[in-house]
Scaffold this motif. Sequence first.
Motif, PDB file in Angstrom:
ATOM      1  N   UNK A 192       0.837  -1.213   0.000  1.00  0.00           N
ATOM      2  CA  UNK A 192       0.000   0.000   0.000  1.00  0.00           C
ATOM      3  C   UNK A 192       0.863   1.250   0.000  1.00  0.00           C
ATOM      4  N   UNK A 193       1.878   1.276   0.830  1.00  0.00           N
ATOM      5  CA  UNK A 193       2.758   2.449   0.942  1.00  0.00           C
ATOM      6  C   UNK A 193       3.512   2.700  -0.375  1.00  0.00           C
ATOM      7  N   UNK A 194       3.885   1.627  -1.044  1.00  0.00           N
ATOM      8  CA  UNK A 194       4.632   1.732  -2.299  1.00  0.00           C
ATOM      9  C   UNK A 194       3.733   1.891  -3.524  1.00  0.00           C
ATOM     10  N   UNK A 195       2.434   1.678  -3.341  1.00  0.00           N
ATOM     11  CA  UNK A 195       1.471   1.640  -4.455  1.00  0.00           C
ATOM     12  C   UNK A 195       1.804   0.494  -5.416  1.00  0.00           C
ATOM     13  N   UNK A 196       2.191  -0.637  -4.828  1.00  0.00           N
ATOM     14  CA  UNK A 196       2.488  -1.866  -5.555  1.00  0.00           C
ATOM     15  C   UNK A 196       1.360  -2.856  -5.301  1.00  0.00           C
ATOM     16  N   UNK A 197       1.341  -3.913  -6.090  1.00  0.00           N
ATOM     17  CA  UNK A 197       0.438  -5.020  -5.825  1.00  0.00           C
ATOM     18  C   UNK A 197       1.039  -5.879  -4.721  1.00  0.00           C
ATOM     19  N   UNK A 198       0.176  -6.480  -3.908  1.00  0.00           N
ATOM     20  CA  UNK A 198       0.618  -7.449  -2.914  1.00  0.00           C
ATOM     21  C   UNK A 198       0.187  -8.828  -3.380  1.00  0.00           C
ATOM     22  N   UNK A 199       1.116  -9.781  -3.341  1.00  0.00           N
ATOM     23  CA  UNK A 199       0.812 -11.151  -3.728  1.00  0.00           C
ATOM     24  C   UNK A 199       1.384 -12.090  -2.680  1.00  0.00           C
ATOM     25  N   UNK A 223       6.780  -6.889 -12.056  1.00  0.00           N
ATOM     26  CA  UNK A 223       7.301  -5.625 -11.551  1.00  0.00           C
ATOM     27  C   UNK A 223       6.310  -5.022 -10.568  1.00  0.00           C
ATOM     28  N   UNK A 224       6.809  -4.159  -9.708  1.00  0.00           N
ATOM     29  CA  UNK A 224       5.979  -3.406  -8.763  1.00  0.00           C
ATOM     30  C   UNK A 224       5.070  -4.315  -7.947  1.00  0.00           C
TER      31      UNK A 224
END
Length: 163
Positions: A14-21, A62-63
């Motif tokens: 969330x902090x990085x604005x990335x997906x979490x898997x 990525x991300x």
Amino acid sequence: MGAGKSTVGKLLADKLHYDFVDSDHEIEARTGVTIPMIFDIEGEAGFREREIAMIDELTQRNDVVLATGGGVVEREANRQHLRSRGFVVYLQSSVESLIQRTRHDRNRPLLQTDNPEQVLKDLMERREPWYLEMADLVIQTQQVPVHRVVKQIYDRLQQEQII
């Protein structure tokens, strides 16, 4: 197992604005059955083969913040993919803390035994050298607020100019 990978991973993503898997959740979603069911049908070896394919795929994205199962390090292919394709964080915790966090969780097949504490000790003894070898960052999570753990990781990623 129980170190906080999913909790920390979601907040960091969330902090990085990335997906979490979460690789275990991905395996369950793709097979349509739980990890304990895969262990029952295919054994640990069958599950580990599925895990290798999943880690190979997920580490090419990525991300993404990826949470893996604790046993991922037991296969060289996984260690190579994680090391070469990402920044690896080891959330280190004591066996006693892990026992407290996992004692009521029935979704952990390796702990469905008469002596889960001994199983955790044996797993830690076998796996920790790999965790330490692979880690770009080791963070002690025992009695550390989750938001502080996330900040430590975020700060290190900034320091390393990864983000």
